[in-house]
Design an enzyme around this catalytic site. Structure first.
Site, PDB file in Angstrom:
ATOM      1  N   LYS A 229      -4.506   6.605  12.983  1.00  0.00           N
ATOM      2  CA  LYS A 229      -4.196   6.279  14.371  1.00  0.00           C
ATOM      3  C   LYS A 229      -3.635   7.449  15.153  1.00  0.00           C
ATOM      4  O   LYS A 229      -4.063   7.737  16.249  1.00  0.00           O
ATOM      5  CB  LYS A 229      -3.207   5.111  14.385  1.00  0.00           C
ATOM      6  CG  LYS A 229      -2.824   4.631  15.766  1.00  0.00           C
ATOM      7  CD  LYS A 229      -3.983   3.938  16.426  1.00  0.00           C
ATOM      8  CE  LYS A 229      -3.656   3.464  17.823  1.00  0.00           C
ATOM      9  NZ  LYS A 229      -4.892   3.131  18.562  1.00  0.00           N
TER      10      LYS A 229
ATOM     11  N   LYS B 253     -16.395   4.373  20.683  1.00  0.00           N
ATOM     12  CA  LYS B 253     -15.892   3.126  20.071  1.00  0.00           C
ATOM     13  C   LYS B 253     -16.850   2.636  18.999  1.00  0.00           C
ATOM     14  O   LYS B 253     -16.458   2.256  17.910  1.00  0.00           O
ATOM     15  CB  LYS B 253     -15.725   2.071  21.185  1.00  0.00           C
ATOM     16  CG  LYS B 253     -14.637   1.097  21.028  1.00  0.00           C
ATOM     17  CD  LYS B 253     -13.244   1.595  21.347  1.00  0.00           C
ATOM     18  CE  LYS B 253     -12.959   3.004  21.088  1.00  0.00           C
ATOM     19  NZ  LYS B 253     -11.806   3.600  21.608  1.00  0.00           N
TER      20      LYS B 253
ATOM     21  N   TRP C 260      -2.605  10.081   4.771  1.00  0.00           N
ATOM     22  CA  TRP C 260      -3.926  10.426   5.273  1.00  0.00           C
ATOM     23  C   TRP C 260      -4.159  11.849   4.780  1.00  0.00           C
ATOM     24  O   TRP C 260      -3.496  12.787   5.203  1.00  0.00           O
ATOM     25  CB  TRP C 260      -3.953  10.375   6.803  1.00  0.00           C
ATOM     26  CG  TRP C 260      -5.303  10.625   7.378  1.00  0.00           C
ATOM     27  CD1 TRP C 260      -6.296   9.709   7.579  1.00  0.00           C
ATOM     28  CD2 TRP C 260      -5.828  11.879   7.845  1.00  0.00           C
ATOM     29  NE1 TRP C 260      -7.402  10.317   8.125  1.00  0.00           N
ATOM     30  CE2 TRP C 260      -7.143  11.649   8.302  1.00  0.00           C
ATOM     31  CE3 TRP C 260      -5.309  13.165   7.915  1.00  0.00           C
ATOM     32  CZ2 TRP C 260      -7.947  12.654   8.820  1.00  0.00           C
ATOM     33  CZ3 TRP C 260      -6.118  14.180   8.428  1.00  0.00           C
ATOM     34  CH2 TRP C 260      -7.412  13.912   8.878  1.00  0.00           C
TER      35      TRP C 260
ATOM     36  N   CYS D  97      -0.203   9.861   8.480  1.00  0.00           N
ATOM     37  CA  CYS D  97       0.739   9.543   7.420  1.00  0.00           C
ATOM     38  C   CYS D  97       1.924   8.790   8.025  1.00  0.00           C
ATOM     39  O   CYS D  97       2.286   9.003   9.171  1.00  0.00           O
ATOM     40  CB  CYS D  97       1.259  10.756   6.679  1.00  0.00           C
ATOM     41  SG  CYS D  97      -0.007  11.789   5.963  1.00  0.00           S
TER      42      CYS D  97
ATOM     43  N   GLU E 122     -16.893   4.960  15.780  1.00  0.00           N
ATOM     44  CA  GLU E 122     -15.721   5.008  14.903  1.00  0.00           C
ATOM     45  C   GLU E 122     -15.501   3.739  14.085  1.00  0.00           C
ATOM     46  O   GLU E 122     -14.952   3.808  12.994  1.00  0.00           O
ATOM     47  CB  GLU E 122     -14.450   5.434  15.652  1.00  0.00           C
ATOM     48  CG  GLU E 122     -13.835   4.423  16.574  1.00  0.00           C
ATOM     49  CD  GLU E 122     -12.538   4.936  17.203  1.00  0.00           C
ATOM     50  OE1 GLU E 122     -12.286   4.588  18.347  1.00  0.00           O
ATOM     51  OE2 GLU E 122     -11.772   5.670  16.556  1.00  0.00           O
TER      52      GLU E 122
ATOM     53  N   GLU F 167     -17.167   6.740  26.194  1.00  0.00           N
ATOM     54  CA  GLU F 167     -16.174   5.923  25.493  1.00  0.00           C
ATOM     55  C   GLU F 167     -16.860   4.825  24.671  1.00  0.00           C
ATOM     56  O   GLU F 167     -16.455   4.529  23.541  1.00  0.00           O
ATOM     57  CB  GLU F 167     -15.185   5.333  26.516  1.00  0.00           C
ATOM     58  CG  GLU F 167     -14.246   4.263  26.003  1.00  0.00           C
ATOM     59  CD  GLU F 167     -13.313   4.707  24.877  1.00  0.00           C
ATOM     60  OE1 GLU F 167     -13.245   5.898  24.561  1.00  0.00           O
ATOM     61  OE2 GLU F 167     -12.668   3.820  24.283  1.00  0.00           O
TER      62      GLU F 167
ATOM     63  N   ASN G 176       5.162  14.449   6.315  1.00  0.00           N
ATOM     64  CA  ASN G 176       4.049  14.382   7.275  1.00  0.00           C
ATOM     65  C   ASN G 176       3.893  15.766   7.870  1.00  0.00           C
ATOM     66  O   ASN G 176       4.890  16.425   8.171  1.00  0.00           O
ATOM     67  CB  ASN G 176       4.384  13.451   8.441  1.00  0.00           C
ATOM     68  CG  ASN G 176       4.303  11.999   8.047  1.00  0.00           C
ATOM     69  OD1 ASN G 176       3.915  11.690   6.939  1.00  0.00           O
ATOM     70  ND2 ASN G 176       4.700  11.132   8.953  1.00  0.00           N
ATOM     71  N   GLY G 177       2.660  16.175   8.108  1.00  0.00           N
ATOM     72  CA  GLY G 177       2.434  17.481   8.722  1.00  0.00           C
ATOM     73  C   GLY G 177       1.705  18.395   7.757  1.00  0.00           C
ATOM     74  O   GLY G 177       1.134  17.938   6.751  1.00  0.00           O
TER      75      GLY G 177
ATOM     76  N   HIS H  51     -33.633  15.322  30.221  1.00  0.00           N
ATOM     77  CA  HIS H  51     -33.365  16.705  29.801  1.00  0.00           C
ATOM     78  C   HIS H  51     -33.190  16.807  28.290  1.00  0.00           C
ATOM     79  O   HIS H  51     -32.681  17.810  27.809  1.00  0.00           O
ATOM     80  CB  HIS H  51     -32.131  17.251  30.532  1.00  0.00           C
ATOM     81  CG  HIS H  51     -32.315  17.274  32.019  1.00  0.00           C
ATOM     82  ND1 HIS H  51     -33.098  18.209  32.654  1.00  0.00           N
ATOM     83  CD2 HIS H  51     -31.845  16.454  32.978  1.00  0.00           C
ATOM     84  CE1 HIS H  51     -33.092  17.960  33.959  1.00  0.00           C
ATOM     85  NE2 HIS H  51     -32.338  16.905  34.177  1.00  0.00           N
TER      86      HIS H  51
ATOM     87  N   ARG I 237      -1.434   4.540  10.289  1.00  0.00           N
ATOM     88  CA  ARG I 237      -1.300   5.990  10.456  1.00  0.00           C
ATOM     89  C   ARG I 237      -1.973   6.764   9.323  1.00  0.00           C
ATOM     90  O   ARG I 237      -2.077   7.992   9.375  1.00  0.00           O
ATOM     91  CB  ARG I 237       0.181   6.360  10.496  1.00  0.00           C
ATOM     92  CG  ARG I 237       0.913   5.769  11.682  1.00  0.00           C
ATOM     93  CD  ARG I 237       2.346   6.191  11.646  1.00  0.00           C
ATOM     94  NE  ARG I 237       2.474   7.607  11.884  1.00  0.00           N
ATOM     95  CZ  ARG I 237       2.874   8.146  13.013  1.00  0.00           C
ATOM     96  NH1 ARG I 237       3.179   7.381  14.010  1.00  0.00           N
ATOM     97  NH2 ARG I 237       2.973   9.444  13.139  1.00  0.00           N
TER      98      ARG I 237
HETATM   99  O1  M6R Z   1      -2.663   8.811  20.742  1.00  0.00           O
HETATM  100  P1  M6R Z   1      -3.666   9.518  21.581  1.00  0.00           P
HETATM  101  O2  M6R Z   1      -4.081   8.729  22.770  1.00  0.00           O
HETATM  102  O3  M6R Z   1      -3.233  10.891  21.981  1.00  0.00           O
HETATM  103  O4  M6R Z   1      -4.936   9.662  20.659  1.00  0.00           O
HETATM  104  C1  M6R Z   1      -6.053  10.383  21.066  1.00  0.00           C
HETATM  105  C2  M6R Z   1      -7.220  10.116  20.160  1.00  0.00           C
HETATM  106  O5  M6R Z   1      -6.903  10.495  18.842  1.00  0.00           O
HETATM  107  C3  M6R Z   1      -7.630   8.637  20.151  1.00  0.00           C
HETATM  108  O6  M6R Z   1      -7.928   8.173  21.421  1.00  0.00           O
HETATM  109  C4  M6R Z   1      -8.859   8.423  19.235  1.00  0.00           C
HETATM  110  O7  M6R Z   1      -9.964   9.052  19.779  1.00  0.00           O
HETATM  111  C5  M6R Z   1      -9.098   6.929  19.039  1.00  0.00           C
HETATM  112  N1  M6R Z   1      -9.279   6.628  17.655  1.00  0.00           N
HETATM  113  C6  M6R Z   1     -10.282   6.438  19.783  1.00  0.00           C
HETATM  114  O8  M6R Z   1     -10.462   5.069  19.646  1.00  0.00           O
END
Ligand code: M6R
Length: 604
Positions: free
Chosen positions: A599, A484, A73, A2, A487, A480, A97-98, A503, A27
């Protein structure tokens, strides 16, 4: 999660609020709203992205000079106009927010308010209103209400009865107050302040501020006055604009040679074969004493930590290293050995689990160092020392340039630790040389391979499943790569250690899957090539991404010509970033704001 923005001053509030929300949209982006005051309230809310709200605002323009806004969000209640903020109760309007954890209990104590949303935030608005009688100021009503709240909040509150002030408060969700010339701008993220002011007050947990056009008054929850520290924020407009790219994600991938250079500047001193980070707040003697490092993060930051842990082990004799997912570690009865240092890794510096874990670690008396991108963020302010990775604002939800800079910064830390423990230039020289050369190497790869990566990605974009495999330092890179891809493309993707193939995951190989095999020219290459052969033998559709000059038998081969050896995983990861980007584009997805995500994950 948010975004909050607020404005009080001499300019039209609506435009400033909508512009601010557009910058904060990453956000949260399922609904948005603003309210402005000017002889009455104009409340405008819309489901969907800020652009929908913008249309609504253009039909209801006002000259109002004070207002608050929010991009959501969803946590409590589906994305809808009714659940969008600001929420109203009597004369009060609130954005939040929260999460208010005890909202159900509080709601039962508020029978006079007719609730129109499913949100916990409306309960807080009604609670404030319940204290807001004719004798009470807005800030006093907010203070009284907050004493009863359990959970996290960053709030901005307006009242039609006191239409010259915005009351803001924070506990666990960030808020920044921009102090301009006869105007005050509030935001949950510094990017909304850029272009308006460079002077900002970072609100701390437990603080309340009354913001007027030319003044900010700060108190604690017991109404004791506090003095405000005004800090400089450094960011320019270009950093938060697409600058001709189709998406922020592409911009952020392509600008890595520059952002990585910012991470390295003044820290990797090639001519002297040494590296150093300022800001650790640790003497050489204290560094010498470190026996154990624990690296903590979530998502991409966790994978960056995982990759860096290999370099720490390689570089520092006798050092033990653990890497922890913050959301798990924070609830465990963990014990850390004496002489541990914790590296807390976060792009945003606001991730709720990482922050909570940091506090758990600190409570055990362990020294904490931040590896943070967002300057002035909560984690950066709470660690004992650390580094900013200086990758610049990362707007796209998928983290790319932050990963590269985080790994680089932690590798510099590893070199510094090794130096402190007596390692000489000969042992460290290769790492230092490769770090120094990395920006140019990434530039070369981006220039030479962008089109090929796009073509391969487009060819494989119709698959629904993917397996990413790598050994040793390429294992975290495989994880990673899978993150990527999933998502932003919504393709189901899993990362595995190459040695684990037999395995279990080998059973998955069929025509619904493609496999990304990461291959590095090193001692484990033959073993990885055997894995590749095993997949080929079962009809796999393998894409090999490699720096090896060997003949590789795969359906597609992206061969990278790079001088990097030890740090080649960072370069191969950049290839994966572009691959995921082009797959998502081919599938017609919203690349920068993938569904269901946001984000900065400031709630659990
Ligand atoms: O802001 P941060 O690095 O703490 O965020 C951690 C994760 O939320 C962030 O890396 C998330 O996994 C990304 N969307 C990955 O691309």
């Amino acid at each position: 999660m948010c975004g909050i923005v607020g404005y009080v001053g001499g300019r039209g509030a609506q435009k400033i609020l909508v512009d601010g929300l557009q910058r904060l949209e990453y956000r949260g982006y399922d609904s948005a709203g603003i309210v402005t005051l000017g002889g009455g309230a104009t409340l405008l809310r819309e489901k969907g992205k800020v652009v929908e709200l913008e249309k609504l605002v253009s039909e209801h323009e006002t000259p109002d000079k004070i207002g608050i806004g929010h991009t959501r969000w969803a946590t409590h209640g589906e994305p809808s106009q009714q659940n969008a903020h600001p929420h109203q109760a009597g004369d009060i309007y609130l954005v939040h927010n929260g999460i208010i954890e005890n909202y159900k209990e509080l709601k039962q104590e508020l029978p006079d308010h007719e609730f129109t949303s499913d949100t916990d935030s409306e309960v807080l608005a009604a609670l404030i209103d319940s204290f807001y009688d004719n004798e009470t100021s807005l800030e006093s009503a907010v203070t009284q209400a907050l004493q009863l709240v359990e959970g996290t909040y960053g709030i901005a509150v307006l009242s039609t009865r006191e239409d010259d002030k915005i009351v803001v408060a924070r506990s666990g969700s960030p808020l920044i107050i921009g102090v301009g010339q006869d105007e005050t701008i509030i935001a949950s993220d510094a990017s909304a302040l850029v272009g308006h002011t460079t002077n900002a007050i970072y609100l701390n947990d437990g603080e309340i501020a009354v913001c007027k056009a030319g003044s900010v008054e700060l108190t604690d929850l017991a109404s004791h006055p506090l003095s405000a520290k005004v800090e400089k924020i450094e960011a320019d407009m270009s950093a938060i604009q697409k600058q001709g790219y189709d998406h922020f994600l592409l911009k952020e991938i392509m600008e890595q040679p520059i952002t990585l250079q910012s991470t390295l500047n003044g820290r990797v001193i090639k001519a002297e074969a040494r590296a150093q980070l300022g800001g650790l707040n640790m003497s050489a003697e204290e560094l010498q004493e470190i026996e154990h490092v624990v690296i903590i993060g979530c998502g991409t930051a966790y994978y960056a930590g995982m990759l860096a842990s290999y370099y720490l082990e390689q570089l520092v004799d006798g050092l033990t290293v653990d890497v922890e997912i913050a959301s798990e570690m924070r609830y465990r009865s963990f014990h850390l050995p004496k002489d541990t240092v914790a590296l807390v890794v976060s792009q945003s510096g606001e991730t709720a689990d990482t922050l909570a874990c940091l506090r758990e670690v600190k409570a055990r008396g362990v020294k904490t160092l931040g590896v943070i991108n967002a300057v002035g963020s909560t984690i950066a302010r709470e660690v004992d020392g650390g580094v900013y990775v200086h990758a610049g604002p990362e707007i796209s939800v998928a983290s790319t340039k932050a990963f590269t800079s985080q790994v680089a910064a932690m590798t510099i830390f590893a070199i510094q630790l090794a130096q402190a423990k007596g390692a000489g230039a000969q042992e460290l020289g290769k790492y230092i040389d490769e770090l120094a050369a990395m920006p140019d190497e990434i530039q070369k790869v981006l220039e030479a391979h962008k089109d090929q990566i796009r073509d391969v990605a487009t060819k494989y974009a119709h698959y629904e499943h993917a397996l990413f495999l790598g050994r040793d330092t390429l294992f975290p890179v495989a994880l990673e790569g899978a993150l990527k891809l999933k998502e932003i493309s919504y393709i189901h993707a899993e990362g595995y250690a190459g040695g684990e193939l037999k395995h279990g995951p080998l059973a998955l190989v069929d025509d619904r899957f493609f496999e990304v095999m990461l291959l590095q020219e090193n001692a484990l290459l033959d073993k990885s090539l055997s894995n590749l052969a095993e997949m080929n033998a079962r009809g796999g559709h393998v894409i090999a991404i490699t720096n090896s000059d060997r003949q590789i038998d795969a359906e597609a081969v992206i061969h990278i010509d790079t001088k990097q050896e030890l740090l080649v995983p960072i370069v191969l990861n950049v290839v994966q970033q572009l691959f995921a980007y082009y797959v998502a584009v081919a599938r017609g997805n919203d690349v920068d704001q993938p569904r269901n995500l946001a984000k900065s994950v400031t709630v659990e």
